[in-house]
Design a protein around this motif. Structure first.
Motif, PDB file in Angstrom:
ATOM      1  N   GLN A  14       0.881  -1.175   0.311  1.00  0.00           N
ATOM      2  CA  GLN A  14      -0.202   0.228   0.271  1.00  0.00           C
ATOM      3  C   GLN A  14       1.045   0.919  -0.136  1.00  0.00           C
ATOM      4  O   GLN A  14       0.398   2.438  -0.381  1.00  0.00           O
ATOM      5  N   LYS A  15       1.745   1.441   0.429  1.00  0.00           N
ATOM      6  CA  LYS A  15       3.192   2.092   0.447  1.00  0.00           C
ATOM      7  C   LYS A  15       2.951   3.479   1.728  1.00  0.00           C
ATOM      8  O   LYS A  15       3.011   3.693   2.227  1.00  0.00           O
ATOM      9  N   ARG A  16       1.411   4.204   1.570  1.00  0.00           N
ATOM     10  CA  ARG A  16       0.422   4.585   2.647  1.00  0.00           C
ATOM     11  C   ARG A  16      -0.727   4.592   2.951  1.00  0.00           C
ATOM     12  O   ARG A  16      -1.361   4.390   1.752  1.00  0.00           O
ATOM     13  N   LEU A  37       3.793  -0.906  14.602  1.00  0.00           N
ATOM     14  CA  LEU A  37       4.514  -0.423  13.849  1.00  0.00           C
ATOM     15  C   LEU A  37       5.513   0.507  14.175  1.00  0.00           C
ATOM     16  O   LEU A  37       6.585   0.600  14.127  1.00  0.00           O
ATOM     17  N   SER A  38       5.761   0.331  15.326  1.00  0.00           N
ATOM     18  CA  SER A  38       6.384   1.250  16.265  1.00  0.00           C
ATOM     19  C   SER A  38       8.008   0.622  16.743  1.00  0.00           C
ATOM     20  O   SER A  38       8.492   0.754  15.712  1.00  0.00           O
ATOM     21  N   LEU A  46       9.422   2.633   8.548  1.00  0.00           N
ATOM     22  CA  LEU A  46       8.014   3.172   8.780  1.00  0.00           C
ATOM     23  C   LEU A  46       7.846   4.754   9.296  1.00  0.00           C
ATOM     24  O   LEU A  46       9.106   5.279  10.165  1.00  0.00           O
ATOM     25  N   ARG A  47       7.510   5.618   8.426  1.00  0.00           N
ATOM     26  CA  ARG A  47       7.273   6.878   8.873  1.00  0.00           C
ATOM     27  C   ARG A  47       5.828   6.830   9.287  1.00  0.00           C
ATOM     28  O   ARG A  47       4.839   6.510   8.485  1.00  0.00           O
ATOM     29  N   LEU A  69      -0.739   8.985   9.075  1.00  0.00           N
ATOM     30  CA  LEU A  69      -0.346   7.626   8.391  1.00  0.00           C
ATOM     31  C   LEU A  69       0.385   7.075   8.444  1.00  0.00           C
ATOM     32  O   LEU A  69       1.179   7.444   9.342  1.00  0.00           O
ATOM     33  N   CYS A  70       0.523   5.965   7.918  1.00  0.00           N
ATOM     34  CA  CYS A  70       1.984   5.022   8.117  1.00  0.00           C
ATOM     35  C   CYS A  70       2.346   5.261   7.292  1.00  0.00           C
ATOM     36  O   CYS A  70       1.813   4.033   5.829  1.00  0.00           O
ATOM     37  N   GLU A  71       3.695   5.527   7.470  1.00  0.00           N
ATOM     38  CA  GLU A  71       4.606   5.263   5.332  1.00  0.00           C
ATOM     39  C   GLU A  71       5.209   4.129   5.048  1.00  0.00           C
ATOM     40  O   GLU A  71       5.573   4.421   6.649  1.00  0.00           O
ATOM     41  N   TRP A  72       5.157   3.253   4.482  1.00  0.00           N
ATOM     42  CA  TRP A  72       6.407   2.173   4.369  1.00  0.00           C
ATOM     43  C   TRP A  72       7.908   2.491   3.603  1.00  0.00           C
ATOM     44  O   TRP A  72       7.101   3.715   2.196  1.00  0.00           O
ATOM     45  N   ILE A  73       8.482   2.558   4.182  1.00  0.00           N
ATOM     46  CA  ILE A  73       9.753   3.353   3.385  1.00  0.00           C
ATOM     47  C   ILE A  73      10.952   1.952   2.980  1.00  0.00           C
ATOM     48  O   ILE A  73      11.463   1.105   4.302  1.00  0.00           O
TER      49      ILE A  73
END
Length: 78
Positions: A14-16, A37-38, A46-47, A69-73
């Motif tokens: 999903q990316k974000r 998520l932490s 993750l940001r 929002l959770c954004e995968w990096i």
């Protein structure tokens, strides 16, 4: 029960994603997901972003406040 691998795979695809979407998708309390998520946030994969515009959905399933929002990096290949 959602595994860390399932959560990671979903985020990578999903990316974000809004935290509330994750909670609905996995049928988990947002606080439980924040703890999970932490792990990736500490690793820099993750940001979490607070979107001041709030949720743009018309479902009225969440409040009208800011959306988390959770954004995968993905790591940069070396």
């Amino acid at each position: 029960m959602v595994s860390m691998a399932q959560l990671k795979d979903f985020l990578r695809k999903q990316k974000r994603v809004p935290l509330m979407d994750l909670a609905h998708h996995f049928n988990k309390d947002p606080e439980v997901l924040r703890d999970m998520l932490s792990h990736w946030e500490r690793k820099g994969q993750l940001r979490r972003i607070r979107d001041r515009a709030g949720c743009q959905s018309t479902c009225s399933g969440c409040g009208t406040g800011p959306t988390e929002l959770c954004e995968w990096i993905d790591p940069i290949p070396t």
